[in-house]
Design an enzyme around this catalytic site. Structure first.
Site, PDB file in Angstrom:
ATOM      1  N   GLY A   1      -6.118  -6.371  -0.032  1.00 24.17           N
ATOM      2  CA  GLY A   1      -6.587  -5.454   0.997  1.00 24.17           C
ATOM      3  C   GLY A   1      -5.622  -4.298   1.146  1.00 24.17           C
ATOM      4  O   GLY A   1      -4.945  -3.896   0.191  1.00 24.17           O
ATOM      5  N   GLU A   2      -5.554  -3.717   2.335  1.00 29.11           N
ATOM      6  CA  GLU A   2      -4.681  -2.588   2.673  1.00 29.11           C
ATOM      7  C   GLU A   2      -5.114  -1.280   2.015  1.00 29.11           C
ATOM      8  O   GLU A   2      -4.526  -0.231   2.296  1.00 29.11           O
ATOM      9  CB  GLU A   2      -3.217  -2.865   2.288  1.00 29.11           C
ATOM     10  CG  GLU A   2      -2.591  -4.079   2.950  1.00 29.11           C
ATOM     11  CD  GLU A   2      -1.155  -4.314   2.511  1.00 29.11           C
ATOM     12  OE1 GLU A   2      -0.584  -3.425   1.832  1.00 29.11           O
ATOM     13  OE2 GLU A   2      -0.605  -5.373   2.831  1.00 29.11           O
ATOM     14  N   GLY A   3      -6.095  -1.311   1.114  1.00 29.05           N
ATOM     15  CA  GLY A   3      -6.440  -0.146   0.305  1.00 29.05           C
ATOM     16  C   GLY A   3      -5.785  -0.178  -1.059  1.00 29.05           C
ATOM     17  O   GLY A   3      -5.879   0.773  -1.835  1.00 29.05           O
TER      18      GLY A   3
ATOM     19  N   ASP B   1      -7.705  -2.115   4.945  1.00 31.89           N
ATOM     20  CA  ASP B   1      -7.787  -3.039   6.071  1.00 31.89           C
ATOM     21  C   ASP B   1      -6.520  -3.862   6.178  1.00 31.89           C
ATOM     22  O   ASP B   1      -5.832  -4.107   5.189  1.00 31.89           O
ATOM     23  CB  ASP B   1      -8.976  -3.987   5.905  1.00 31.89           C
ATOM     24  CG  ASP B   1      -8.795  -4.929   4.718  1.00 31.89           C
ATOM     25  OD1 ASP B   1      -8.296  -6.054   4.912  1.00 31.89           O
ATOM     26  OD2 ASP B   1      -9.139  -4.535   3.586  1.00 31.89           O
TER      27      ASP B   1
ATOM     28  N   ILE C   1       0.820  -1.200   0.000  1.00 29.79           N
ATOM     29  CA  ILE C   1       0.000   0.000   0.000  1.00 29.79           C
ATOM     30  C   ILE C   1       0.859   1.257   0.000  1.00 29.79           C
ATOM     31  O   ILE C   1       0.506   2.263  -0.625  1.00 29.79           O
ATOM     32  CB  ILE C   1      -0.984   0.003   1.205  1.00 29.79           C
ATOM     33  CG1 ILE C   1      -1.925   1.204   1.115  1.00 29.79           C
ATOM     34  CG2 ILE C   1      -0.257  -0.025   2.530  1.00 29.79           C
ATOM     35  CD1 ILE C   1      -2.729   1.295  -0.166  1.00 29.79           C
TER      36      ILE C   1
END
Length: 358
Positions: A314-316, A172, A95
């Site tokens: 995830g993580e954005g 997340d 990210i």
């Protein structure tokens, strides 16, 4: 239920003016496809046409562990969450790299990582508890913790917007978090859970079976509470999901656009829409995850993903890939010449959208 301030819609007059401007730019009407839709959405969110380019796009990664991970629903141990929080904070995660390429900055927050001592006071400023409960056999958290977690998300959104964020990305980080996400989506959409359970971090067939059983058991415990979003978060969600829900809802209250990421963030967004009806008008779906529940959640929200790169990190990460396209959309509406400015012949006899261009 918590009372959120009324969510107003993006500005309709600016939206009409933006469409009118699209129609006089030096291109056939509709030739830029989805970029046109996105540019108009940004203009309406900002209430100004042409829209302004984003100066402070901000990613907030919500970190939390889940007791259900102990049931073997993930390919990774829960210790990875705290390790990844440190990795994100030091700038070494996917990210960080992707956000940098898209012109965004990253903040990671410990909402419910399974550790007594957060990585730093700043990261742990909104910590609610150590891990969430094993939702297959117990509630994720107490009623008071649920309110505290949603409130944490609200405060984080306020902190970022007050500091100048003009676009937010929710991300997340948490081992086992796709399991409660699938339960929330099943509960809020009425879908059969077996069709919503994906591979998450890459579990094998045995792990998928354990995950499906955990989702069914947790969903059974939500019977009769489908219309109570706080109860769902308490029973089958988690503190990180509750914080993300508060974050997404409050961003809409504060008239700040949000790019949603994958299945975990979108599950939280489903809850946010129930808490603050109309909030989804301030969101765009950054991407489509490979998790099957994600498409179901997006359909429920009426959102079309901007990109589909077969991602499930995830993580954005998927949302910041989409941010580059949103920036391009803003640039086209603001910087392209009109037919009149460029002295290019227009199809002037074409239909009028009944609004003056901006």
């Amino acid at each position: 239920m918590m009372d959120f301030a009324t969510v107003s819609a993006p500005d309709a007059a600016t939206e009409a003016a933006a469409w009118a401007r699209q129609d006089v730019l030096t291109k056939p009407q509709g030739a830029l496809g989805r970029l046109e839709d996105l540019s108009v959405w940004v203009a309406a969110c900002q209430g100004v046409c042409p829209p302004r380019q984003f100066n402070r796009a901000r990613v907030v990664v919500f970190a939390g562990d889940h007791g259900v991970a102990r049931a073997g629903v993930s390919a990774y141990p829960s210790e990875v969450t705290a390790q990844m929080v440190a990795n994100i904070d030091s700038g070494g995660a996917a990210i960080n790299v992707l956000a940098g390429s898209a012109g965004a900055t990253v903040r990671v927050v410990d909402i419910s990582v399974d550790c007594d001592r957060p990585l730093s006071e700043r990261i742990g400023a909104h910590k609610v508890r150590r891990s969430s409960g094993n939702i297959a056999i117990e509630d994720a958290m107490s009623a008071d913790e649920t309110v505290a977690a949603v409130t944490a998300g609200v405060r984080i959104a306020d902190e970022e917007i007050d500091a100048g964020a003009d676009l937010l990305v929710a991300g997340d980080m948490g081992i086992g978090n796709t399991t409660p996400s699938a339960v929330l989506i099943a509960a809020l959409t009425g879908q059969e859970p077996v069709g919503l359970v994906g591979r998450g971090t890459g579990v094998d067939d045995a792990g998928w079976s354990r995950k499906t059983a955990a989702v069914r058991d947790a969903l059974y415990r939500t019977r009769g509470r489908e219309g109570d979003p706080l109860a769902l978060l308490r029973i089958c969600g988690g503190a990180d999901l509750a914080a993300m829900a508060g974050f997404c809802a409050q961003a809409a209250v504060r008239r700040t656009p949000v790019l949603l990421d994958g299945v975990v963030v979108t599950a939280a967004a489903l809850v946010a829409e129930a808490l603050a009806p109309g909030a989804s008008r301030w969101w765009q779906a950054g991407h489509r995850s490979t998790e099957p529940a994600h498409a179901t959640a997006l359909a429920q929200l009426g959102l079309e993903p901007i990109v589909d790169m077969r991602m499930r990190l995830g993580e954005g990460s998927g949302a910041v890939l989409a941010l580059s396209l949103v920036r391009a959309a803003v640039a086209t509406l603001g910087s392209m010449a009109t037919f009149g400015e460029a002295a290019v012949s227009d199809r002037s006899e074409s239909e009028d959208r009944s609004a003056a261009p901006c």
